[in-house]
Write an enzyme that holds these catalytic residues in place. Structure first.
Site, PDB file in Angstrom:
ATOM      1  N   LYS A  12       0.825  -1.219   0.000  1.00 30.08           N
ATOM      2  CA  LYS A  12       0.000   0.000   0.000  1.00 30.08           C
ATOM      3  C   LYS A  12       0.861   1.273   0.000  1.00 30.08           C
ATOM      4  O   LYS A  12       2.071   1.220   0.266  1.00 30.08           O
ATOM      5  CB  LYS A  12      -0.911  -0.029   1.228  1.00 30.08           C
ATOM      6  N   TYR A  52     -12.599  -2.306  -3.725  1.00 28.44           N
ATOM      7  CA  TYR A  52     -13.048  -2.505  -2.342  1.00 28.44           C
ATOM      8  C   TYR A  52     -14.572  -2.518  -2.225  1.00 28.44           C
ATOM      9  O   TYR A  52     -15.102  -2.256  -1.145  1.00 28.44           O
ATOM     10  CB  TYR A  52     -12.468  -1.415  -1.446  1.00 28.44           C
ATOM     11  N   PHE A  60     -15.799   3.146   6.930  1.00 29.74           N
ATOM     12  CA  PHE A  60     -14.438   3.532   6.530  1.00 29.74           C
ATOM     13  C   PHE A  60     -14.212   3.473   5.017  1.00 29.74           C
ATOM     14  O   PHE A  60     -13.112   3.731   4.538  1.00 29.74           O
ATOM     15  CB  PHE A  60     -13.397   2.666   7.265  1.00 29.74           C
ATOM     16  N   ARG A  88      -2.089 -14.387   4.605  1.00 35.59           N
ATOM     17  CA  ARG A  88      -2.806 -13.682   5.679  1.00 35.59           C
ATOM     18  C   ARG A  88      -2.083 -13.839   7.018  1.00 35.59           C
ATOM     19  O   ARG A  88      -2.029 -12.913   7.817  1.00 35.59           O
ATOM     20  CB  ARG A  88      -4.257 -14.160   5.753  1.00 35.59           C
ATOM     21  N   THR A  94      -5.366  -7.177  10.723  1.00 41.23           N
ATOM     22  CA  THR A  94      -5.637  -5.943   9.974  1.00 41.23           C
ATOM     23  C   THR A  94      -5.106  -4.717  10.711  1.00 41.23           C
ATOM     24  O   THR A  94      -4.509  -3.823  10.116  1.00 41.23           O
ATOM     25  CB  THR A  94      -7.163  -5.791   9.764  1.00 41.23           C
ATOM     26  N   ARG A 105       2.575  -6.574   9.086  1.00 43.77           N
ATOM     27  CA  ARG A 105       1.863  -5.393   9.619  1.00 43.77           C
ATOM     28  C   ARG A 105       2.405  -4.969  10.985  1.00 43.77           C
ATOM     29  O   ARG A 105       2.421  -3.779  11.301  1.00 43.77           O
ATOM     30  CB  ARG A 105       0.365  -5.674   9.666  1.00 43.77           C
ATOM     31  N   ASN A 115      -1.869   0.150   6.862  1.00 47.73           N
ATOM     32  CA  ASN A 115      -1.387  -1.130   7.395  1.00 47.73           C
ATOM     33  C   ASN A 115      -0.478  -1.869   6.402  1.00 47.73           C
ATOM     34  O   ASN A 115      -0.311  -3.076   6.473  1.00 47.73           O
ATOM     35  CB  ASN A 115      -2.550  -1.994   7.882  1.00 47.73           C
ATOM     36  N   HIS A 118      -2.143  -5.410   1.641  1.00 47.82           N
ATOM     37  CA  HIS A 118      -3.456  -6.053   1.495  1.00 47.82           C
ATOM     38  C   HIS A 118      -3.224  -7.457   0.964  1.00 47.82           C
ATOM     39  O   HIS A 118      -2.310  -7.667   0.168  1.00 47.82           O
ATOM     40  CB  HIS A 118      -4.326  -5.278   0.492  1.00 47.82           C
ATOM     41  N   GLU A 129      -9.648 -10.704  -7.506  1.00 50.15           N
ATOM     42  CA  GLU A 129      -8.701  -9.593  -7.317  1.00 50.15           C
ATOM     43  C   GLU A 129      -7.535  -9.679  -8.306  1.00 50.15           C
ATOM     44  O   GLU A 129      -7.049  -8.655  -8.791  1.00 50.15           O
ATOM     45  CB  GLU A 129      -8.188  -9.587  -5.873  1.00 50.15           C
TER      46      GLU A 129
HETATM   47  P1  CMP Z   1      -7.350  -4.537   3.750  1.00 57.16           P
HETATM   48  O1  CMP Z   1      -6.883  -5.908   4.043  1.00 57.16           O
HETATM   49  O2  CMP Z   1      -6.743  -3.822   2.609  1.00 57.16           O
HETATM   50  O3  CMP Z   1      -8.944  -4.574   3.537  1.00 57.16           O
HETATM   51  C1  CMP Z   1      -9.772  -3.480   3.815  1.00 57.16           C
HETATM   52  C2  CMP Z   1      -9.070  -2.380   4.548  1.00 57.16           C
HETATM   53  O4  CMP Z   1      -9.902  -1.472   5.247  1.00 57.16           O
HETATM   54  C3  CMP Z   1      -8.219  -2.982   5.640  1.00 57.16           C
HETATM   55  O5  CMP Z   1      -7.119  -3.641   5.065  1.00 57.16           O
HETATM   56  C4  CMP Z   1      -7.883  -1.745   6.478  1.00 57.16           C
HETATM   57  O6  CMP Z   1      -6.718  -1.082   6.041  1.00 57.16           O
HETATM   58  C5  CMP Z   1      -9.076  -0.822   6.212  1.00 57.16           C
HETATM   59  N1  CMP Z   1      -9.860  -0.537   7.416  1.00 57.16           N
HETATM   60  C6  CMP Z   1     -10.050   0.675   7.960  1.00 57.16           C
HETATM   61  N2  CMP Z   1     -10.824   0.602   9.044  1.00 57.16           N
HETATM   62  C7  CMP Z   1     -11.134  -0.696   9.223  1.00 57.16           C
HETATM   63  C8  CMP Z   1     -11.897  -1.417  10.192  1.00 57.16           C
HETATM   64  N3  CMP Z   1     -12.498  -0.802  11.199  1.00 57.16           N
HETATM   65  N4  CMP Z   1     -11.992  -2.748  10.056  1.00 57.16           N
HETATM   66  C9  CMP Z   1     -11.387  -3.402   9.025  1.00 57.16           C
HETATM   67  N5  CMP Z   1     -10.659  -2.761   8.074  1.00 57.16           N
HETATM   68  C10 CMP Z   1     -10.514  -1.434   8.172  1.00 57.16           C
END
Ligand code: CMP
Length: 136
Positions: A12, A52, A60, A88, A94, A105, A115, A118, A129
């Site tokens: 990212k 997304y 968010f 993962r 996350t 992360r 973070n 992805h 994806e």
């Molecule tokens: P990612 O794995 O890219 O998938 C969705 C993204 O939403 C996640 O990583 C986070 O960076 C972002 N995000 C922001 N707020 C939240 C939240 N409350 N819960 C989960 N993902 C979040």
């Protein structure tokens, strides 16, 4: 018997901006992943919204899409046995604050938004994806 699987990984904007992409790629390689395809791109917010879309009802969503389109990202197709779940695990939770020691992360993530990486959350989403970024 070999049971190779592919998953999509995105480094990212926060990590690309800090020049962490090579370091993160090395972590994937040393954990048995092959990088089958990769490209560094900057996407439009409208593309991030498509990518997304599963999160479109989340509070968010807007910030997330603005963020993913805010700077260059490195998208990669990673391959190994059990790639989706292993990626993962290697990424960690996350929220970097909740991520285990040794995960990407935990090491590099700045916040739940920034973070650093992805990764696809299922085999089915991995296919969607990968197609999203690499089908021409
Ligand atoms: P990612 O794995 O890219 O998938 C969705 C993204 O939403 C996640 O990583 C986070 O960076 C972002 N995000 C922001 N707020 C939240 C939240 N409350 N819960 C989960 N993902 C979040």
């Amino acid at each position: 018997m070999s049971n190779k699987e592919q998953t999509l990984s995105i480094i990212k904007p926060d990590a690309v901006e800090r020049n962490l992409d090579n370091q993160i790629k090395k972590i994937f390689l040393s954990n048995g992943f092959k990088i089958i395809n990769e490209k560094k791109i900057k996407i439009e917010k409208s593309e991030a919204e498509k990518f997304y879309k599963v999160h479109e009802t989340k509070p968010f969503y807007d910030d997330l899409c603005s963020y993913l389109s805010s700077g260059p990202i490195l998208v990669m197709v990673l391959e190994k046995e059990n790639a989706v779940l292993d990626n993962r695990e290697l990424m960690g939770a996350t929220n970097p604050k909740e991520a285990s020691e040794g995960t990407i992360r935990k090491k590099f993530g700045l916040s739940i938004d920034k973070n650093s990486v992805h990764g696809s959350d299922s085999i089915e989403n991995a296919k969607i994806e990968i197609d999203f970024f690499f089908k021409d």
